[in-house]
Design an enzyme around this catalytic site. Structure first.
Site, PDB file in Angstrom:
ATOM      1  N   CYS A 124     -37.448  17.179  16.742  1.00 17.03           N
ATOM      2  CA  CYS A 124     -37.381  18.527  16.147  1.00 17.03           C
ATOM      3  C   CYS A 124     -38.510  19.426  16.630  1.00 17.03           C
ATOM      4  O   CYS A 124     -38.508  20.629  16.357  1.00 17.03           O
ATOM      5  CB  CYS A 124     -37.378  18.419  14.635  1.00 17.03           C
ATOM      6  N   HIS A 261     -39.037  24.891  11.836  1.00 14.57           N
ATOM      7  CA  HIS A 261     -37.920  23.964  12.022  1.00 14.57           C
ATOM      8  C   HIS A 261     -37.128  23.907  10.721  1.00 14.57           C
ATOM      9  O   HIS A 261     -37.710  23.846   9.628  1.00 14.57           O
ATOM     10  CB  HIS A 261     -38.453  22.588  12.412  1.00 14.57           C
ATOM     11  N   ASN A 292     -29.448  20.861   9.839  1.00 10.09           N
ATOM     12  CA  ASN A 292     -30.587  20.500  10.689  1.00 10.09           C
ATOM     13  C   ASN A 292     -30.075  20.123  12.076  1.00 10.09           C
ATOM     14  O   ASN A 292     -29.422  19.096  12.240  1.00 10.09           O
ATOM     15  CB  ASN A 292     -31.346  19.318  10.056  1.00 10.09           C
TER      16      ASN A 292
HETATM   17  C1  LIG Z   1     -34.162  13.547   2.369  1.00 12.22           C
HETATM   18  C2  LIG Z   1     -34.620  14.353   1.185  1.00 12.22           C
HETATM   19  C3  LIG Z   1     -33.731  15.565   0.990  1.00 12.22           C
HETATM   20  C4  LIG Z   1     -34.532  13.481  -0.070  1.00 12.22           C
HETATM   21  O1  LIG Z   1     -34.956  14.229  -1.173  1.00 12.22           O
HETATM   22  P1  LIG Z   1     -36.013  13.629  -2.188  1.00 12.22           P
HETATM   23  O2  LIG Z   1     -36.176  14.636  -3.233  1.00 12.22           O
HETATM   24  O3  LIG Z   1     -37.224  13.218  -1.415  1.00 12.22           O
HETATM   25  O4  LIG Z   1     -35.225  12.375  -2.725  1.00 12.22           O
HETATM   26  P2  LIG Z   1     -35.842  10.964  -3.170  1.00 12.22           P
HETATM   27  O5  LIG Z   1     -35.749  10.037  -2.036  1.00 12.22           O
HETATM   28  O6  LIG Z   1     -37.179  11.180  -3.810  1.00 12.22           O
HETATM   29  O7  LIG Z   1     -34.825  10.554  -4.277  1.00 12.22           O
HETATM   30  C5  LIG Z   1     -34.742  11.255  -5.519  1.00 12.22           C
HETATM   31  C6  LIG Z   1     -33.517  10.808  -6.277  1.00 12.22           C
HETATM   32  O8  LIG Z   1     -32.345  11.258  -5.574  1.00 12.22           O
HETATM   33  C7  LIG Z   1     -31.520  10.120  -5.223  1.00 12.22           C
HETATM   34  N1  LIG Z   1     -30.980  10.362  -3.893  1.00 12.22           N
HETATM   35  C8  LIG Z   1     -31.535  10.074  -2.698  1.00 12.22           C
HETATM   36  N2  LIG Z   1     -30.745  10.489  -1.707  1.00 12.22           N
HETATM   37  C9  LIG Z   1     -29.657  11.029  -2.285  1.00 12.22           C
HETATM   38  C10 LIG Z   1     -28.475  11.640  -1.799  1.00 12.22           C
HETATM   39  N3  LIG Z   1     -28.273  11.784  -0.478  1.00 12.22           N
HETATM   40  N4  LIG Z   1     -27.593  12.100  -2.683  1.00 12.22           N
HETATM   41  C11 LIG Z   1     -27.793  11.987  -4.028  1.00 12.22           C
HETATM   42  N5  LIG Z   1     -28.882  11.404  -4.551  1.00 12.22           N
HETATM   43  C12 LIG Z   1     -29.811  10.953  -3.694  1.00 12.22           C
HETATM   44  C13 LIG Z   1     -32.423   8.920  -5.275  1.00 12.22           C
HETATM   45  O9  LIG Z   1     -31.693   7.764  -5.573  1.00 12.22           O
HETATM   46  C14 LIG Z   1     -33.370   9.287  -6.384  1.00 12.22           C
HETATM   47  O10 LIG Z   1     -32.749   9.042  -7.626  1.00 12.22           O
HETATM   48  P3  LIG Z   1     -33.594   8.535  -8.899  1.00 12.22           P
HETATM   49  O11 LIG Z   1     -34.529   9.665  -9.224  1.00 12.22           O
HETATM   50  O12 LIG Z   1     -32.547   8.319  -9.936  1.00 12.22           O
HETATM   51  O13 LIG Z   1     -34.297   7.293  -8.458  1.00 12.22           O
HETATM   52  C15 LIG Z   1     -36.083  14.829   1.344  1.00 12.22           C
HETATM   53  O14 LIG Z   1     -36.960  13.768   1.203  1.00 12.22           O
HETATM   54  C16 LIG Z   1     -36.360  15.485   2.662  1.00 12.22           C
HETATM   55  O15 LIG Z   1     -35.809  16.519   2.953  1.00 12.22           O
HETATM   56  N6  LIG Z   1     -37.300  14.895   3.460  1.00 12.22           N
HETATM   57  C17 LIG Z   1     -37.760  15.445   4.703  1.00 12.22           C
HETATM   58  C18 LIG Z   1     -36.635  15.793   5.558  1.00 12.22           C
HETATM   59  C19 LIG Z   1     -37.005  16.130   6.926  1.00 12.22           C
HETATM   60  O16 LIG Z   1     -37.770  17.010   7.147  1.00 12.22           O
HETATM   61  N7  LIG Z   1     -36.401  15.388   7.824  1.00 12.22           N
HETATM   62  C20 LIG Z   1     -36.178  15.752   9.134  1.00 12.22           C
HETATM   63  C21 LIG Z   1     -37.284  15.374  10.003  1.00 12.22           C
HETATM   64  S1  LIG Z   1     -37.193  16.469  11.253  1.00 12.22           S
END
Ligand SMILES: CC(C)(COP(=O)(O)OP(=O)(O)OC[C@H]1O[C@@H](n2cnc3c(N)ncnc32)[C@H](O)[C@@H]1OP(=O)(O)O)[C@@H](O)C(=O)NCCC(=O)NCCS
Length: 336
Positions: A124, A261, A292
């Site tokens: 990215c 990004h 993305n």
């Molecule tokens: C991926 C992302 C959206 C996940 O969001 P988050 O808020 O961190 O989610 P978490 O992993 O903390 O999980 C929170 C809750 O949502 C749930 N969850 C995780 N993924 C899920 C999905 N795809 N759909 C629904 N629920 C989901 C988890 O089980 C957790 O539930 P709980 O609270 O009951 O345990 C976020 O972490 C993110 O955007 N990270 C960076 C992304 C990025 O920049 N990536 C690209 C690199 S270039």
């Protein structure tokens, strides 16, 4: 016999982006089409990421096809003839082959053959890495014009059952034609890597594991440790963005636009807060309807901003790319 002193080239003092081109996947995929296999919901994806729908490409459209469309638009808008392009750089992590490069084929397709052509793997951050290189190549006299392209078909590497990243991934290409300038149009880039977090985002298996049928690898796909990447983006990347502003000698209130990004709307909002961006700075939020697209996200978002706000042309934009590696690059550019 005295040894001759080697001749050295030097180029113009400054560079700028002449024009941007864009191509998005032809299919609009909304959240409801993806939530079944990952036990998610439209509401969760909107709240946690800001994505409403993403663009993906049909089976017969490859990343190089999107790259060609985007590049031809950038070349046409620039008014520069393609035979003046000395280097074609394609940032991609989703080419259909390990080798040959996408860039060599793209150079041929857009009429830039025999330009030097190569791909870079900086995920990215790839486009911002490419802009850093284009600026340096031109000022060093290695090329008059450089075509920088981010091109991805990430849907090829999205596993429908993956909850960590698959629902974010999209297909598209963005291209910039970079050339000489009378005044500075690209600031000194701030770039780097942190391989201690090599595992945070990337492929879930090696090609060796795939070939040997190890585990349940049916095809290597993308996955991430979302929270690790999120925290790194919000804390470390906000600092990098500030360093890039300092390196350019620009204050946040002097920007016309901020083009990070497009990874997650919450990351974008957090950047805006930490950089104390005043309200008049237009913030790119292309993730909402594009998703993305990794290396393509910054030029695609730039293209969308300039289409929606043509008055931004000539203004300063801070752009920052960050992703798998982990790697990052940021610079301030004058918008074409
Ligand atoms: C991926 C992302 C959206 C996940 O969001 P988050 O808020 O961190 O989610 P978490 O992993 O903390 O999980 C929170 C809750 O949502 C749930 N969850 C995780 N993924 C899920 C999905 N795809 N759909 C629904 N629920 C989901 C988890 O089980 C957790 O539930 P709980 O609270 O009951 O345990 C976020 O972490 C993110 O955007 N990270 C960076 C992304 C990025 O920049 N990536 C690209 C690199 S270039």
């Amino acid at each position: 016999m005295t040894q001759p002193v080697l001749q050295q080239a030097t180029g113009p003092q400054f560079t700028r982006i002449y024009a941007i081109g864009a191509a998005r996947g032809d299919l609009v995929v909304d959240n409801d089409q993806l939530v079944g296999p990952i036990d998610s919901s439209d509401e969760w994806i909107r709240q946690r990421t800001g994505v409403i729908e993403r663009r993906r490409a049909s089976a017969d459209v490859q990343a190089v096809d999107l790259a060609t469309t985007a590049s031809l638009e950038a070349i046409e808008r620039s008014g520069i003839s393609a035979d003046r392009i000395g280097v074609v750089i394609v940032a991609t992590v989703s080419n259909t082959m390990q080798t040959p490069s996408m860039a060599a084929l793209l150079a041929e397709r857009v009429g830039a053959n025999p330009a030097a052509a190569f791909d870079i793997s900086a995920a990215c951050a790839g486009y911002a890495y490419g802009i850093a290189q284009a600026d340096a190549f031109i000022r060093a006299g290695l090329a008059e014009f450089v075509l920088v392209v981010g091109a991805e078909k990430l849907s090829n590497y999205a596993k429908p059952t993956d909850r960590s990243i698959s629902f974010l991934l999209a297909d598209g290409a963005g291209a910039a034609l970079v050339g000489p300038s009378e005044t500075p149009g690209i600031s000194r880039s701030t770039w780097g890597s942190d391989g201690s977090k090599w595992d945070a985002v990337g492929m879930d298996a090696t090609f060796d594991e795939y070939r040997n049928g190890e585990g349940s690898v049916d095809w290597p796909t993308l996955r991430q440790s979302g929270q690790t990447v999120f925290r790194w983006a919000v804390w470390d990347m906000a600092k990098v963005a500030k360093q890039a502003l300092d390196a350019a000698g620009v204050r946040a209130d002097q920007l016309a636009a901020f083009i990070p990004h497009q990874a997650n709307m919450r990351i974008i909002d957090e950047f805006a807060k930490q950089l104390k961006l005043p309200e008049q700075v237009v913030i790119a939020r292309d993730i909402e309807t594009t998703g993305n697209t990794s290396s393509a996200s910054i030029p695609l978002a730039t293209h969308a901003l300039l289409t929606e706000h043509p008055e931004l042309s000539g203004g300063l934009a801070l752009q920052i790319g960050f992703g798998a590696g982990l790697v990052y690059a940021a610079q301030v550019v004058v918008l074409p």
